[in-house]
Scaffold this active site. Sequence first.
Site, PDB file in Angstrom:
ATOM      1  N   LYS A  37       1.242  -0.671   0.015  1.00 28.77           N
ATOM      2  CA  LYS A  37       0.127   0.164  -0.389  1.00 28.77           C
ATOM      3  C   LYS A  37       0.916   0.842   0.412  1.00 28.77           C
ATOM      4  CE  LYS A  37      -4.307  -1.304   2.399  1.00 28.77           C
ATOM      5  NZ  LYS A  37      -4.838  -1.063   1.494  1.00 28.77           N
ATOM      6  N   ARG A  60       9.904  -5.527  10.424  1.00 25.38           N
ATOM      7  CA  ARG A  60       9.656  -6.305  11.137  1.00 25.38           C
ATOM      8  C   ARG A  60       9.342  -7.152  11.835  1.00 25.38           C
ATOM      9  NH1 ARG A  60       7.403  -5.787  15.428  1.00 25.38           N
ATOM     10  NH2 ARG A  60       7.807  -3.900  16.584  1.00 25.38           N
ATOM     11  N   SER A  66      10.739 -11.829  22.180  1.00 21.56           N
ATOM     12  CA  SER A  66      10.629 -10.888  22.727  1.00 21.56           C
ATOM     13  C   SER A  66       9.445 -10.347  23.186  1.00 21.56           C
ATOM     14  CB  SER A  66      11.203  -9.311  21.201  1.00 21.56           C
ATOM     15  OG  SER A  66      10.378  -8.270  21.475  1.00 21.56           O
ATOM     16  N   LYS A  70       7.566  -9.355  26.443  1.00 25.64           N
ATOM     17  CA  LYS A  70       6.773  -8.027  26.328  1.00 25.64           C
ATOM     18  C   LYS A  70       5.729  -8.694  27.704  1.00 25.64           C
ATOM     19  CE  LYS A  70       4.674  -4.599  24.283  1.00 25.64           C
ATOM     20  NZ  LYS A  70       4.972  -4.019  22.645  1.00 25.64           N
ATOM     21  N   ARG A  73       6.149  -8.723  31.418  1.00 28.56           N
ATOM     22  CA  ARG A  73       5.670  -7.372  31.649  1.00 28.56           C
ATOM     23  C   ARG A  73       4.824  -6.351  32.036  1.00 28.56           C
ATOM     24  NH1 ARG A  73       9.686  -5.934  27.882  1.00 28.56           N
ATOM     25  NH2 ARG A  73       8.622  -4.372  26.683  1.00 28.56           N
ATOM     26  N   SER A 131      12.234  11.648  26.960  1.00 28.16           N
ATOM     27  CA  SER A 131      13.740  11.178  26.544  1.00 28.16           C
ATOM     28  C   SER A 131      13.500  12.345  25.157  1.00 28.16           C
ATOM     29  CB  SER A 131      13.802   9.510  25.732  1.00 28.16           C
ATOM     30  OG  SER A 131      12.423   9.746  23.972  1.00 28.16           O
ATOM     31  N   GLU A 156       1.824  -2.701  13.553  1.00 23.47           N
ATOM     32  CA  GLU A 156       1.867  -1.005  14.297  1.00 23.47           C
ATOM     33  C   GLU A 156       2.356  -0.012  13.322  1.00 23.47           C
ATOM     34  OE1 GLU A 156       4.071   0.846  18.589  1.00 23.47           O
ATOM     35  OE2 GLU A 156       5.957  -0.602  16.876  1.00 23.47           O
ATOM     36  N   GLU A 171      19.975   6.849  19.892  1.00 25.50           N
ATOM     37  CA  GLU A 171      19.698   7.295  20.997  1.00 25.50           C
ATOM     38  C   GLU A 171      19.313   5.297  21.401  1.00 25.50           C
ATOM     39  OE1 GLU A 171      16.306   7.094  24.594  1.00 25.50           O
ATOM     40  OE2 GLU A 171      16.561   5.955  22.953  1.00 25.50           O
ATOM     41  N   HIS A 172      18.378   4.201  20.992  1.00 24.55           N
ATOM     42  CA  HIS A 172      18.208   3.372  20.819  1.00 24.55           C
ATOM     43  C   HIS A 172      19.713   2.370  21.616  1.00 24.55           C
ATOM     44  CE1 HIS A 172      16.027  -1.110  21.097  1.00 24.55           C
ATOM     45  NE2 HIS A 172      17.540  -1.655  20.495  1.00 24.55           N
TER      46      HIS A 172
END
Length: 229
Positions: A37, A60, A66, A70, A73, A131, A156, A171-172
């Site tokens: 798209k 990804r 992972s 999550k 958490r 941040s 997402e 930054e990551h």
Amino acid sequence: MDNAMMIPEVPSAEDFQQQYREMMQLYSAAVREVRTKVEILDEEFRTRYARNPIHHIDSRLKSPQSMMKKLKRKGLPQTLEAAEANLYDIAGVRIVCNYLDDIYHIADLLQRQRDVELVKRRDYIESPKESGYRSLHLVIRIPVFLSSHTELVPVEIQIRTIAMDFWASLEHQLRYKSNHETTLQLRRRLQSCAEASAALDREMQDIYREISGVSDDEKNTCTDDIFRA
């Protein structure tokens, strides 16, 4: 009833792997749909307006590790079923644009498409994270047509400029992939870099508008023209 009989059966390693492969096939298909798209929109801009609003696209899929981290958490069961029911970022697409206006044009064009359902929108450009992180986040559901049925799959989408992407990538690395403790002084320096990056984006956008003769009132013309055509 015997309580022991109510304990859910733990899938074998082979069953887990098969379930994971089927799940990833579904999310991978959703990513391809979104990429297609966006690539079509970019090609249309190039054909009709002699420019590309998109610099590049990345995508990804979350690894099982992972996903389970999550879920843990969030205090949720660490299963693939729980991941499908509760995680909206298993499939991710990052769209890196040239200018700030392009971010909102692309987001608007995607949201107008009839088979795209908007689940959530978070504008970290208008309201950056503490941040300094900036990006426009969309969670959409998109249909994936299978042999026997259709699945609505969440994806997402992060839409940002080249400068935002550069800052976020570094930054990551500094925050999560370095053994160095992120001190208050370093956090402030990163925030300062984010502000400088945002100022650069605004200045480059203004320069582009001046060169191309686009005023604030006309900046949405490309989006509207496409849908009137």
